[in-house]
Design an enzyme around this catalytic site. Sequence first.
Site, short mmCIF file in Angstrom:
data_model
loop_
_atom_site.label_atom_id
_atom_site.label_comp_id
_atom_site.label_asym_id
_atom_site.label_seq_id
_atom_site.Cartn_x
_atom_site.Cartn_y
_atom_site.Cartn_z
CE LYS A 116 -4.30 -1.51 2.22
NZ LYS A 116 -5.19 -1.29 3.36
CE LYS A 197 -5.53 -8.29 -1.46
NZ LYS A 197 -5.86 -7.86 -0.18
CE LYS A 200 -13.54 -4.23 1.72
NZ LYS A 200 -12.89 -3.97 3.00
P1 TYM Z 1 -10.71 -5.98 4.63
O1 TYM Z 1 -11.79 -4.99 4.88
O2 TYM Z 1 -9.67 -5.64 3.60
O3 TYM Z 1 -11.32 -7.37 4.20
C1 TYM Z 1 -12.36 -8.00 4.94
C2 TYM Z 1 -12.17 -9.52 4.89
O4 TYM Z 1 -12.18 -9.97 3.52
C3 TYM Z 1 -11.04 -10.81 3.30
N1 TYM Z 1 -10.63 -10.68 1.87
C4 TYM Z 1 -10.58 -11.70 1.00
N2 TYM Z 1 -10.86 -13.01 1.14
C5 TYM Z 1 -10.73 -13.80 0.04
N3 TYM Z 1 -10.33 -13.32 -1.18
C6 TYM Z 1 -10.04 -12.01 -1.36
N4 TYM Z 1 -9.67 -11.57 -2.57
C7 TYM Z 1 -10.16 -11.14 -0.23
N5 TYM Z 1 -9.97 -9.80 -0.05
C8 TYM Z 1 -10.27 -9.55 1.24
C9 TYM Z 1 -9.98 -10.26 4.24
O5 TYM Z 1 -8.97 -11.21 4.49
C10 TYM Z 1 -10.81 -9.94 5.47
O6 TYM Z 1 -10.99 -11.09 6.27
N6 TYM Z 1 -7.50 -5.31 8.37
C11 TYM Z 1 -8.76 -5.93 8.02
C12 TYM Z 1 -9.90 -5.53 8.94
C13 TYM Z 1 -9.65 -5.67 10.39
C14 TYM Z 1 -9.66 -6.89 11.11
C15 TYM Z 1 -9.45 -6.51 12.48
C16 TYM Z 1 -9.84 -8.22 10.76
C17 TYM Z 1 -9.44 -4.67 11.29
N7 TYM Z 1 -9.31 -5.17 12.53
C18 TYM Z 1 -9.38 -7.48 13.49
C19 TYM Z 1 -9.78 -9.18 11.78
C20 TYM Z 1 -9.56 -8.80 13.11
C21 TYM Z 1 -9.13 -5.54 6.60
O7 TYM Z 1 -8.77 -4.48 6.15
O8 TYM Z 1 -10.00 -6.36 6.00
#
Ligand code: TYM
Length: 339
Positions: A116, A197, A200
């Site tokens: 990033k 991957k 978003k």
């Molecule tokens: P975020 O918002 O980017 O994504 C949310 C969840 O989606 C999963 N994910 C995917 N799974 C499969 N294939 C993909 N292409 C894909 N892209 C995203 C992510 O692994 C995630 O589970 N940092 C985290 C949010 C967060 C968090 C936490 C998670 C903040 N605090 C505490 C767990 C525990 C994030 O930005 O996820």
Amino acid sequence: MSTHARPRVFSGIQPTGGIHIGNYLGAIKGWVARQDEKENYFCIVDLHALTVPQDPAALREQVWMMTALLLAAGLDPARCTLFVQSHVRAHAEACWLLNCITPLGWLQRMTQYKDKSARHETVLTGLLDYPVLMAGDILLYDTDEVPVGEDQKQHVELARDIAGRFNHHHGDFFTLPRAVIPEIGARIMGLDDPTAKMSKSLAHVEGHAIRLLDPPKAIERALKRAVTDSGREIRFSDAPEKAGVNNLLAIYKAITGRSAAEVEDDFATARGYGDLKQRVADVVVAELAPLQARYAQYRADPAELERCLARGAAQAAAVAEPKLAALKARMGLVVPVGG
Ligand code: TYM
């Protein structure tokens, strides 16, 4: 040192960007499926969203959208605590306290930070600190399990390392969390480039993703354009040139819950990749249609969304605040009377 009757689960999702089928299959679908087995905390992480520039009005709107989307996907406030990160102050405070025991080098080697930060001209301090805020999210709840997609595994391991370091210096205090990664769907790839991957931040790019609120026609169009290869074989495979077909099969398998052999059987009589794409589109559209209908109902009732988040914040704070107070005391801060 977990002492709960049922395993505690914590996970989070950023409200920003286009929520796509990767987020759904990698995380949300599993959260919904296991609500009865565990004690669940699910958090809309608006503070994490601020680590890259945001338009304030758009951010606010996206928090409401995400709330409605998670409820529409099946999170049930009677069986889980759903809340917004900034509504529970303990999260930001825990981040500061954990900053003071986290070596800088641990953050600089995070792959998501490296990716990033390479994409932004000005790298904000919050972007580097992002995993510490996430560690606070997890550790405040004495979390046992963190269900996430593959891309968040390194961050969960860092939270575990921070907890271990704290326990080493200050005595047993934090539960050591572990990442729970789904066997299938943990890494859904971009439809336009199955070597990277689904993301978003690229979800608005035509043909990259299937967004959860896309109408059926858009889903079919995106899948029809999905990059495959010049062959005809519809089988799971690790071969780099089969990454596109493998990704489509993974989406199909994660949605239908069928075994790999059953999935391959389903396509034994398919006439080429056109058939495969159409059938994947059919199962995706069928999966998302009820979610989309419920989403519209929730969006029509903003007062219900507000009530739900207020209840969630109170439930989360009831766990996080005492843990934060104990953390402060353990680190040598004077805790004021009543707090
Ligand atoms: P975020 O918002 O980017 O994504 C949310 C969840 O989606 C999963 N994910 C995917 N799974 C499969 N294939 C993909 N292409 C894909 N892209 C995203 C992510 O692994 C995630 O589970 N940092 C985290 C949010 C967060 C968090 C936490 C998670 C903040 N605090 C505490 C767990 C525990 C994030 O930005 O996820």
